[in-house]
Scaffold this active site. Structure first.
Site, PDB file in Angstrom:
ATOM      1  N   HIS A 182       0.867  -1.189   0.000  1.00 59.93           N
ATOM      2  CA  HIS A 182       0.000   0.000   0.000  1.00 59.93           C
ATOM      3  C   HIS A 182       0.898   1.232   0.000  1.00 59.93           C
ATOM      4  CE1 HIS A 182      -2.715   3.067   1.591  1.00 59.93           C
ATOM      5  NE2 HIS A 182      -3.702   2.323   1.121  1.00 59.93           N
ATOM      6  N   ASP A 305     -11.374   1.109  -0.955  1.00 60.77           N
ATOM      7  CA  ASP A 305     -10.501   2.070  -0.258  1.00 60.77           C
ATOM      8  C   ASP A 305     -11.282   2.796   0.832  1.00 60.77           C
ATOM      9  OD1 ASP A 305      -8.041   3.098   0.392  1.00 60.77           O
ATOM     10  OD2 ASP A 305      -7.670   4.052  -1.547  1.00 60.77           O
TER      11      ASP A 305
HETATM   12  C1  VNL Z   1      -6.037   8.512   1.349  1.00 62.92           C
HETATM   13  C2  VNL Z   1      -6.623   7.664   0.434  1.00 62.92           C
HETATM   14  C3  VNL Z   1      -5.204   7.978   2.338  1.00 62.92           C
HETATM   15  C4  VNL Z   1      -6.371   6.300   0.510  1.00 62.92           C
HETATM   16  C5  VNL Z   1      -4.955   6.627   2.396  1.00 62.92           C
HETATM   17  O1  VNL Z   1      -4.160   6.054   3.321  1.00 62.92           O
HETATM   18  C6  VNL Z   1      -5.555   5.787   1.473  1.00 62.92           C
HETATM   19  C7  VNL Z   1      -6.297   9.942   1.296  1.00 62.92           C
HETATM   20  C8  VNL Z   1      -3.628   6.819   4.360  1.00 62.92           C
HETATM   21  O2  VNL Z   1      -7.110  10.376   0.467  1.00 62.92           O
HETATM   22  O3  VNL Z   1      -5.692  10.681   2.099  1.00 62.92           O
HETATM   23  O4  VNL Z   1      -5.327   4.469   1.573  1.00 62.92           O
HETATM   24 MN    MN Z   2      -5.858   2.675   0.613  1.00 62.84          MN
END
Ligand code: VNL
Ligand code: MN
Length: 345
Positions: A182, A305
């Protein structure tokens, strides 16, 4: 009387959660000096002011059985494959990271055990201490019965092609457990151009960070050493599949002039053999169609997500994707069941 049609099983494969212990440690990180670009997001989520529009993210990350399950039910989502959200434990010192990964895995194991039809889980470990990471990986799969691993890209600016991490890759291969790479913010020396315009995270920087990680693994020869290692990357493959022709062409040149090591296979061969991708947060039918054609229907998995993106549009995107019924079954659950060892319904 018309027979009731069985609803399709929707398994979402990149669904984020956190625990209070990790959230508290990240709030401490938010208040400490650090050059890491992850600080932008960590401050926004874990040390948010009450008027911050993002402040609602933290309660939704910490919740598993209330709003999340309601959201799943409302959108016809059977299961979340849960993972401790980025940056996971990778900004902490090795001891803290090792300890917090074990706590997160215990909690994850418990909720998966309690709701085996609704949750599966990817285990965390601390790459800061590869030796202890391997122990935790073994415990997570054999004792806690978790479904694979989550790693948020680089650790202290180091990538999985560094030999210090080989015991981790060896363990994942031996356990037949996929590592989901990720994103987190770009490593320090790559991060400068992403500091402005909100490019640090999901808008752009995340994809560059993880695609670079994946390419480093392929061209360094990691997959000759660990030929059965499975890696999953999200966000429609972070666009790596779009690059395969040029990667093959230029990697050959780099090999011929001695800049890259000789490898048994080409990047495109490794990408098709050792990687799967998910559709997390990337709801374009055009990109999905290209990905299926480039990688094959068995290598693409659906994801939402959550809670960073809403479930409804992610479901609508895959429900309406221009694929056959058999293909949709693979995208929604068949591939996830195979890659993450989730019991078929
Ligand atoms: C965000 C999107 C952050 C997907 C994420 O992990 C993620 C964001 C901290 O839009 O900030 O998996
Ligand atoms: Mn994510």
């Amino acid at each position: 009387m018309t027979p009731a049609t069985k609803p399709i099983r929707r398994i979402a494969t990149e669904e984020a959660f956190s625990i209070p212990e990790v959230a508290a440690a990240l709030r401490d990180v938010a208040r400490s000096p650090s050059v890491s670009q992850d600080l932008i997001l960590v401050q926004r989520i874990y040390d948010a002011k009450v008027d911050d529009v993002q402040a609602r993210l933290l309660p939704r990350l910490l919740d598993l059985e209330k709003e999340r399950m309601r959201d799943m039910d409302e959108n016809g989502v059977a299961m979340h494959l849960l993972s401790l959200t980025a940056p996971g434990v990778q900004m902490f010192d090795a001891d803290t990271a090792t300890e917090l990964a074990a706590i997160a895995n215990d909690k994850l194991g418990a909720v998966v055990k309690k709701h085996p039809k609704r949750f599966a889980g990817l285990a965390s470990f601390a790459p800061q201490s590869p030796k202890r990471a391997v122990k935790e990986m073994e415990r997570a799969i054999t004792k806690l019965k978790l479904n694979g691993f989550i790693v948020n890209s680089h650790t202290n600016n180091e990538y999985f092609d560094y030999p210090k991490f080989f015991p981790i890759l060896e363990a994942a291969e031996a356990l037949d457990a996929c590592i989901y790479i990720h994103p987190r913010a770009a490593s320090d020396l790559m991060a400068a151009p992403f500091r402005d315009y909100g490019l640090d995270s999901a808008q752009w920087g995340y994809g560059i960070e993880v695609s670079t990680h994946a390419v480093r693994m392929m061209v360094s020869g990691v997959f000759d050493r660990f030929p059965k290692l499975k890696i999953c990357i999200g966000h429609m493959g972070e666009a790596v599949q779009f690059w395969l022709w040029r990667l093959d062409y230029m990697n050959k040149n780099a090999q011929n002039r001695g800049s890259a090591p000789k490898t048994k296979l080409t990047p495109s061969e490794y990408f098709k053999r050792n990687f799967v991708i998910t559709t997390s947060g990337q709801e374009s039918h055009l990109a999905l169609d290209f990905s299926i054609k480039a990688l094959g229907i068995d290598n693409v998995l659906w994801a939402i997500d959550y809670p960073y993106q809403p479930s409804g549009p992610a479901v609508a995107f895959m429900d309406s994707a221009p694929v056959s019924a058999t293909e949709r079954e693979k995208l929604y659950h068949g591939n996830a069941e195979r890659i993450f060892h989730i019991e078929p319904a």
